[in-house]
Design a protein around this motif. Sequence first.
Motif, PDB file in Angstrom:
ATOM      1  N   GLN A  52     -16.839 -30.188 -17.940  1.00 58.69           N
ATOM      2  CA  GLN A  52     -17.115 -29.277 -16.908  1.00 58.69           C
ATOM      3  C   GLN A  52     -16.237 -28.422 -16.654  1.00 58.69           C
ATOM      4  O   GLN A  52     -15.426 -29.229 -16.630  1.00 58.69           O
ATOM      5  CB  GLN A  52     -17.585 -29.616 -15.046  1.00 58.69           C
ATOM      6  CG  GLN A  52     -18.598 -28.971 -14.383  1.00 58.69           C
ATOM      7  CD  GLN A  52     -19.241 -30.157 -13.164  1.00 58.69           C
ATOM      8  OE1 GLN A  52     -18.796 -30.388 -12.770  1.00 58.69           O
ATOM      9  NE2 GLN A  52     -20.257 -29.638 -13.668  1.00 58.69           N
ATOM     10  N   TRP A  53     -15.984 -27.472 -15.909  1.00 60.51           N
ATOM     11  CA  TRP A  53     -15.218 -26.540 -15.853  1.00 60.51           C
ATOM     12  C   TRP A  53     -15.072 -25.818 -14.142  1.00 60.51           C
ATOM     13  O   TRP A  53     -16.578 -25.689 -13.488  1.00 60.51           O
ATOM     14  CB  TRP A  53     -14.387 -25.043 -16.051  1.00 60.51           C
ATOM     15  CG  TRP A  53     -14.239 -24.866 -17.890  1.00 60.51           C
ATOM     16  CD1 TRP A  53     -13.357 -26.047 -18.206  1.00 60.51           C
ATOM     17  CD2 TRP A  53     -14.728 -24.491 -18.638  1.00 60.51           C
ATOM     18  NE1 TRP A  53     -13.340 -26.155 -19.099  1.00 60.51           N
ATOM     19  CE2 TRP A  53     -13.917 -24.461 -20.032  1.00 60.51           C
ATOM     20  CE3 TRP A  53     -15.016 -23.044 -19.105  1.00 60.51           C
ATOM     21  CZ2 TRP A  53     -13.647 -24.074 -20.794  1.00 60.51           C
ATOM     22  CZ3 TRP A  53     -14.952 -22.385 -19.634  1.00 60.51           C
ATOM     23  CH2 TRP A  53     -14.738 -22.732 -21.219  1.00 60.51           C
ATOM     24  N   PRO A  54     -14.470 -26.271 -13.086  1.00 57.31           N
ATOM     25  CA  PRO A  54     -14.648 -26.031 -11.593  1.00 57.31           C
ATOM     26  C   PRO A  54     -15.157 -24.417 -11.622  1.00 57.31           C
ATOM     27  O   PRO A  54     -14.709 -23.436 -12.338  1.00 57.31           O
ATOM     28  CB  PRO A  54     -14.044 -26.216 -11.016  1.00 57.31           C
ATOM     29  CG  PRO A  54     -12.266 -26.716 -11.826  1.00 57.31           C
ATOM     30  CD  PRO A  54     -13.098 -26.484 -13.243  1.00 57.31           C
ATOM     31  N   ARG A  55     -15.448 -24.175 -10.387  1.00 58.21           N
ATOM     32  CA  ARG A  55     -15.869 -22.514 -10.466  1.00 58.21           C
ATOM     33  C   ARG A  55     -14.183 -22.172  -9.653  1.00 58.21           C
ATOM     34  O   ARG A  55     -14.032 -20.699 -10.454  1.00 58.21           O
ATOM     35  CB  ARG A  55     -16.845 -22.713  -8.421  1.00 58.21           C
ATOM     36  CG  ARG A  55     -18.234 -22.327  -9.105  1.00 58.21           C
ATOM     37  CD  ARG A  55     -19.172 -22.545  -8.273  1.00 58.21           C
ATOM     38  NE  ARG A  55     -19.021 -21.105  -8.322  1.00 58.21           N
ATOM     39  CZ  ARG A  55     -19.657 -20.876  -7.132  1.00 58.21           C
ATOM     40  NH1 ARG A  55     -19.910 -21.557  -5.446  1.00 58.21           N
ATOM     41  NH2 ARG A  55     -19.647 -19.193  -6.194  1.00 58.21           N
ATOM     42  N   SER A 114     -20.469 -18.911 -12.608  1.00 59.38           N
ATOM     43  CA  SER A 114     -22.160 -18.358 -12.018  1.00 59.38           C
ATOM     44  C   SER A 114     -21.691 -19.406 -10.381  1.00 59.38           C
ATOM     45  O   SER A 114     -20.356 -20.022  -9.883  1.00 59.38           O
ATOM     46  CB  SER A 114     -22.545 -19.102 -12.309  1.00 59.38           C
ATOM     47  OG  SER A 114     -21.932 -20.637 -12.629  1.00 59.38           O
ATOM     48  N   SER A 115     -22.643 -19.544  -9.763  1.00 62.25           N
ATOM     49  CA  SER A 115     -23.317 -19.895  -8.681  1.00 62.25           C
ATOM     50  C   SER A 115     -22.502 -21.208  -8.824  1.00 62.25           C
ATOM     51  O   SER A 115     -22.519 -22.193  -7.429  1.00 62.25           O
ATOM     52  CB  SER A 115     -24.384 -20.017  -8.295  1.00 62.25           C
ATOM     53  OG  SER A 115     -25.488 -20.101  -8.682  1.00 62.25           O
ATOM     54  N   THR A 116     -22.269 -21.970  -9.808  1.00 64.54           N
ATOM     55  CA  THR A 116     -22.374 -23.664  -9.875  1.00 64.54           C
ATOM     56  C   THR A 116     -21.124 -23.900 -10.581  1.00 64.54           C
ATOM     57  O   THR A 116     -21.307 -23.042 -12.239  1.00 64.54           O
ATOM     58  CB  THR A 116     -23.914 -24.581 -10.461  1.00 64.54           C
ATOM     59  OG1 THR A 116     -23.686 -23.694 -11.423  1.00 64.54           O
ATOM     60  CG2 THR A 116     -24.768 -23.941  -8.882  1.00 64.54           C
ATOM     61  N   PRO A 117     -20.399 -25.379 -10.899  1.00 70.21           N
ATOM     62  CA  PRO A 117     -19.454 -25.596 -12.025  1.00 70.21           C
ATOM     63  C   PRO A 117     -20.171 -24.638 -13.557  1.00 70.21           C
ATOM     64  O   PRO A 117     -21.597 -25.474 -13.344  1.00 70.21           O
ATOM     65  CB  PRO A 117     -18.795 -26.951 -11.759  1.00 70.21           C
ATOM     66  CG  PRO A 117     -19.593 -26.823 -10.489  1.00 70.21           C
ATOM     67  CD  PRO A 117     -20.693 -26.103 -10.097  1.00 70.21           C
ATOM     68  N   THR A 118     -19.799 -24.570 -14.391  1.00 70.70           N
ATOM     69  CA  THR A 118     -19.858 -24.391 -15.480  1.00 70.70           C
ATOM     70  C   THR A 118     -19.491 -25.973 -16.566  1.00 70.70           C
ATOM     71  O   THR A 118     -18.886 -25.862 -17.303  1.00 70.70           O
ATOM     72  CB  THR A 118     -18.920 -23.739 -16.296  1.00 70.70           C
ATOM     73  OG1 THR A 118     -18.837 -22.080 -16.317  1.00 70.70           O
ATOM     74  CG2 THR A 118     -18.491 -22.992 -17.977  1.00 70.70           C
ATOM     75  N   ASP A 119     -21.333 -25.968 -16.945  1.00 68.07           N
ATOM     76  CA  ASP A 119     -21.257 -27.217 -17.237  1.00 68.07           C
ATOM     77  C   ASP A 119     -21.231 -26.855 -19.443  1.00 68.07           C
ATOM     78  O   ASP A 119     -22.045 -25.517 -19.717  1.00 68.07           O
ATOM     79  CB  ASP A 119     -22.575 -27.879 -17.280  1.00 68.07           C
ATOM     80  CG  ASP A 119     -23.098 -28.958 -16.207  1.00 68.07           C
ATOM     81  OD1 ASP A 119     -21.552 -28.746 -16.076  1.00 68.07           O
ATOM     82  OD2 ASP A 119     -24.072 -28.730 -15.602  1.00 68.07           O
TER      83      ASP A 119
END
Length: 312
Positions: A52-55, A114-119
């Motif tokens: 996961q990458w943080p926003r 996007s509006s959520t962290p990138t999985d």
Amino acid sequence: MSVSTQSEVGLPALPRLTTTVPKEYVHRASLAEVFLTGCTARDDFRFSLAGQWPRVHALFNSADGRSHDPLQAAETFRQATMFVSHAELGIPLDHHFVMWDLSYTTDLEQLRISSTPTDFDVEVKCSDITRRRGAVSQLRVELSIHRDGTLVAHGGIRFSLITPSVYSRLRANRPDAQPTAAAVPGPRRVPPASVGRRFATDVVLSPTDQPGRWLLTPDLDHPILFEHHADHVPGMVLLEGARQAASALIAPRGLTPTSASTTFYRYAELDRPCWIEITHVSPESGGMMTVEATGHQDGEPVFTSTITGPVT
């Protein structure tokens, strides 16, 4: 007094929760900089990892804050390679990695935040494995990152492994993270906007009196670029220097490094100046440009990086 377990009192088992992989397996000091969350072995040499990458990241975001930086894919490749080497191939944690080349190609649309962290998922394939006395001493890793089943990035890394005793002999008489001639206190670095950065602390280049040539002057206390102890300039810092040089060359326009292929020849030492030069520029075509950057120290090549991306 004894403590009752869940099974003894009939409580339901806790669900398995998401966490990062051990930071030691990816050679990071801070859990916040670990992007991987798990791994499944497909066979002896193929693995599927999750991450996961943080926003919002302190370094790996575009200047407008709307996209992940392509170099975050390169850093994820580095972490995935080290994790698989330690956790799946049995390479001891005290061994040293010597990276000889790293390449990546990204899809900018898939790097949008996007509006959520990138999985994401990372597919890893190990090949060209060389063993010495039964232990892995060199290999190549091919990697691809997928987001919701769509390819985000692909590339590869080739590296060697060195035991602590051999490394000590190789690095004998080298300074241990001392202030450097290249990173003197208060260097006059180039303006952040000229290298695609928002903050002066993220700039790693200082100007020279020669066009297309800069002095590598990273902040040795930078919380990301020098996140963990090192006795030489990390490879990711050299990649950052190359991409900043490519942008500085065409400033006030910028170049987003959507793909890069880098070959490393030797360590960049902390106590001596390292010069980064643009040695070749391909004509701009369709809004895209390819630039070759090289690093030299004591008259010897340190790395060569060929960077391609859109000009903005």
